[in-house]
Design a protein around this motif. Structure first.
Motif, PDB file in Angstrom:
ATOM      1  N   PHE A 100      33.522  52.451  44.960  1.00  0.00           N
ATOM      2  CA  PHE A 100      33.648  51.593  43.780  1.00  0.00           C
ATOM      3  C   PHE A 100      34.743  50.542  43.922  1.00  0.00           C
ATOM      4  CE2 PHE A 100      31.861  55.536  41.971  1.00  0.00           C
ATOM      5  CZ  PHE A 100      30.648  55.008  41.573  1.00  0.00           C
ATOM      6  N   GLY A 101      35.649  50.701  44.873  1.00  0.00           N
ATOM      7  CA  GLY A 101      36.778  49.779  44.996  1.00  0.00           C
ATOM      8  C   GLY A 101      36.367  48.358  45.316  1.00  0.00           C
ATOM      9  N   ASP A 102      35.484  48.178  46.263  1.00  0.00           N
ATOM     10  CA  ASP A 102      35.024  46.848  46.668  1.00  0.00           C
ATOM     11  C   ASP A 102      33.508  46.765  46.573  1.00  0.00           C
ATOM     12  OD1 ASP A 102      37.576  45.939  47.245  1.00  0.00           O
ATOM     13  OD2 ASP A 102      37.505  46.650  49.300  1.00  0.00           O
ATOM     14  N   LEU A 103      32.967  47.206  45.459  1.00  0.00           N
ATOM     15  CA  LEU A 103      31.517  47.309  45.320  1.00  0.00           C
ATOM     16  C   LEU A 103      30.826  45.944  45.343  1.00  0.00           C
ATOM     17  CD1 LEU A 103      29.221  49.329  44.958  1.00  0.00           C
ATOM     18  CD2 LEU A 103      29.453  49.029  42.505  1.00  0.00           C
ATOM     19  N   LEU A 104      31.340  44.976  44.576  1.00  0.00           N
ATOM     20  CA  LEU A 104      30.690  43.670  44.486  1.00  0.00           C
ATOM     21  C   LEU A 104      30.660  42.941  45.830  1.00  0.00           C
ATOM     22  CD1 LEU A 104      29.346  41.590  42.645  1.00  0.00           C
ATOM     23  CD2 LEU A 104      31.611  40.671  42.177  1.00  0.00           C
ATOM     24  N   PRO A 105      31.789  42.822  46.556  1.00  0.00           N
ATOM     25  CA  PRO A 105      31.699  42.140  47.857  1.00  0.00           C
ATOM     26  C   PRO A 105      30.862  42.907  48.880  1.00  0.00           C
ATOM     27  CG  PRO A 105      33.974  42.710  47.361  1.00  0.00           C
ATOM     28  CD  PRO A 105      33.156  43.116  46.201  1.00  0.00           C
ATOM     29  N   ALA A 106      30.868  44.232  48.803  1.00  0.00           N
ATOM     30  CA  ALA A 106      30.058  45.013  49.738  1.00  0.00           C
ATOM     31  C   ALA A 106      28.565  44.812  49.460  1.00  0.00           C
ATOM     32  CB  ALA A 106      30.418  46.488  49.652  1.00  0.00           C
ATOM     33  N   LEU A 156      35.881  35.571  44.119  1.00  0.00           N
ATOM     34  CA  LEU A 156      36.465  36.570  43.217  1.00  0.00           C
ATOM     35  C   LEU A 156      37.250  37.632  43.974  1.00  0.00           C
ATOM     36  CD1 LEU A 156      33.620  37.116  40.619  1.00  0.00           C
ATOM     37  CD2 LEU A 156      35.854  36.077  40.227  1.00  0.00           C
ATOM     38  N   HIS A 157      36.747  38.050  45.123  1.00  0.00           N
ATOM     39  CA  HIS A 157      37.428  39.069  45.918  1.00  0.00           C
ATOM     40  C   HIS A 157      38.741  38.526  46.486  1.00  0.00           C
ATOM     41  CE1 HIS A 157      37.666  42.842  47.919  1.00  0.00           C
ATOM     42  NE2 HIS A 157      37.478  42.373  49.136  1.00  0.00           N
ATOM     43  N   PHE A 158      38.762  37.243  46.803  1.00  0.00           N
ATOM     44  CA  PHE A 158      39.993  36.623  47.298  1.00  0.00           C
ATOM     45  C   PHE A 158      41.030  36.490  46.190  1.00  0.00           C
ATOM     46  CE2 PHE A 158      42.561  32.828  48.199  1.00  0.00           C
ATOM     47  CZ  PHE A 158      43.155  33.252  49.375  1.00  0.00           C
ATOM     48  N   ILE A 159      40.594  36.082  45.012  1.00  0.00           N
ATOM     49  CA  ILE A 159      41.520  35.870  43.885  1.00  0.00           C
ATOM     50  C   ILE A 159      42.004  37.181  43.292  1.00  0.00           C
ATOM     51  CG2 ILE A 159      41.712  34.916  41.563  1.00  0.00           C
ATOM     52  CD1 ILE A 159      39.783  32.721  42.446  1.00  0.00           C
ATOM     53  N   LEU A 160      41.131  38.157  43.172  1.00  0.00           N
ATOM     54  CA  LEU A 160      41.448  39.442  42.537  1.00  0.00           C
ATOM     55  C   LEU A 160      41.221  40.593  43.521  1.00  0.00           C
ATOM     56  CD1 LEU A 160      39.407  38.668  39.314  1.00  0.00           C
ATOM     57  CD2 LEU A 160      41.866  38.446  39.559  1.00  0.00           C
ATOM     58  N   PRO A 161      42.145  40.816  44.471  1.00  0.00           N
ATOM     59  CA  PRO A 161      41.880  41.782  45.532  1.00  0.00           C
ATOM     60  C   PRO A 161      41.896  43.247  45.118  1.00  0.00           C
ATOM     61  CG  PRO A 161      44.074  40.903  45.762  1.00  0.00           C
ATOM     62  CD  PRO A 161      43.418  40.145  44.648  1.00  0.00           C
ATOM     63  N   GLU A 162      42.641  43.613  44.096  1.00  0.00           N
ATOM     64  CA  GLU A 162      42.804  45.023  43.771  1.00  0.00           C
ATOM     65  C   GLU A 162      42.106  45.441  42.474  1.00  0.00           C
ATOM     66  OE1 GLU A 162      46.828  46.329  44.081  1.00  0.00           O
ATOM     67  OE2 GLU A 162      47.104  45.353  45.999  1.00  0.00           O
ATOM     68  N   VAL A 163      41.243  44.594  41.961  1.00  0.00           N
ATOM     69  CA  VAL A 163      40.506  44.935  40.742  1.00  0.00           C
ATOM     70  C   VAL A 163      39.341  45.837  41.113  1.00  0.00           C
ATOM     71  CG1 VAL A 163      39.120  43.959  38.869  1.00  0.00           C
ATOM     72  CG2 VAL A 163      41.182  42.797  39.611  1.00  0.00           C
ATOM     73  N   LEU A 164      39.116  46.859  40.307  1.00  0.00           N
ATOM     74  CA  LEU A 164      38.022  47.786  40.556  1.00  0.00           C
ATOM     75  C   LEU A 164      36.694  47.032  40.541  1.00  0.00           C
ATOM     76  CD1 LEU A 164      37.594  50.817  41.034  1.00  0.00           C
ATOM     77  CD2 LEU A 164      37.151  51.060  38.614  1.00  0.00           C
ATOM     78  N   PHE A 165      35.815  47.334  41.429  1.00  0.00           N
ATOM     79  CA  PHE A 165      34.512  46.703  41.663  1.00  0.00           C
ATOM     80  C   PHE A 165      34.616  45.345  42.345  1.00  0.00           C
ATOM     81  CE2 PHE A 165      33.596  49.364  37.902  1.00  0.00           C
ATOM     82  CZ  PHE A 165      32.742  50.259  38.515  1.00  0.00           C
ATOM     83  N   LEU A 166      35.796  44.741  42.467  1.00  0.00           N
ATOM     84  CA  LEU A 166      35.937  43.451  43.160  1.00  0.00           C
ATOM     85  C   LEU A 166      36.711  43.659  44.428  1.00  0.00           C
ATOM     86  CD1 LEU A 166      36.694  40.923  40.307  1.00  0.00           C
ATOM     87  CD2 LEU A 166      34.570  41.242  41.529  1.00  0.00           C
TER      88      LEU A 166
END
Length: 166
Positions: A100-106, A156-166
Motif C-alpha cells: 500500500f505504500g507506493d500503490l499508485l506509482p506501482a 505526485l510520487h515526486f512531490i509527495l514521497p511518503e504519502v500512503l498510496f503515493l
C-alpha cells in the motif's frame, strides 16, 4: 530503497511520455519542417536561416518520427524495466507499508509497461495473431489515457514521497 523510488519516477515519466506522444507523432501541418539531416525544426525562424542555425525542437527530436522512441529495442527495454520496477515497488515502499505504500506509482508502472509491451507486440504481430478485444481496447486504443496516468503518478510520487498510496 531510494534507487527504486528514483527509477519508478523516471520510468513512469518515460513511459507516460512514450505512450502519450511517442508513437506516430506527426508534425502538425506546417508548424515544423525537416532539416537536411532529417531533424525537426520549429517554423518560428525566418525561412532564409540555414538549418544548422535554427533552434532544434528537442522534444520532437526525442519523441518524433525517426527518433529513439521509434526504436523497437528502446520500447521493449523501457516497458520491461517499468514492469520490473513496479513489481519491486509493490514490496519495497519508501518509508511506507509494503503493497500500500507506493500503490499508485506501482500500478501506473505496471499498466504503462504492459501497454508499451502489448503495443509493441500488436505493432509487429501478423494479422492472424491479433490481440483479444479487451486487451486491444485497454492497452492499445487507450494508451494515451494510460500515459497521462503514468505522468500524473510520477509527478505526485515526486512531490509527495511518503504519502500512503503515493
Amino acid at each position: 530503497m531510494y534507487q527504486f523510488y528514483f527509477l519508478s519516477i523516471l520510468l513512469n515519466l518515460l513511459v507516460g511520455l512514450l505512450l502519450f506522444c511517442g508513437w506516430g507523432m506527426e508534425p502538425d501541418g506546417g508548424t515544423e519542417e525537416r532539416g537536411e539531416e532529417g531533424t525537426i525544426f520549429p517554423d518560428e525562424e525566418p525561412s532564409g536561416t540555414p538549418p544548422e542555425k535554427r533552434r532544434r525542437n528537442v522534444f520532437a527530436l526525442f519523441f518524433g518520427n525517426g527518433s529513439i522512441a521509434e526504436e523497437r529495442l528502446f520500447r521493449l527495454v523501457i516497458g520491461g524495466l517499468s514492469v520490473f520496477v513496479a513489481v519491486v515497488k509493490l514490496f519495497a515502499a519508501v518509508h511506507g507499508v509494503p503493497v500500500f505504500g507506493d500503490l499508485l506509482p506501482a500500478l501506473a508502472g505496471l499498466a504503462g509497461g504492459a501497454a508499451v509491451l502489448i503495443g509493441q507486440y500488436a505493432e509487429g504481430a501478423p494479422e492472424q495473431l491479433s490481440l483479444p478485444a479487451p486487451l486491444q481496447l485497454v492497452f492499445v486504443d487507450n494508451r494515451k489515457v494510460i500515459g497521462i496516468a503514468c505522468l500524473c503518478a510520477a509527478v505526485l510520487h515526486f512531490i509527495l514521497p511518503e504519502v500512503l498510496f503515493l
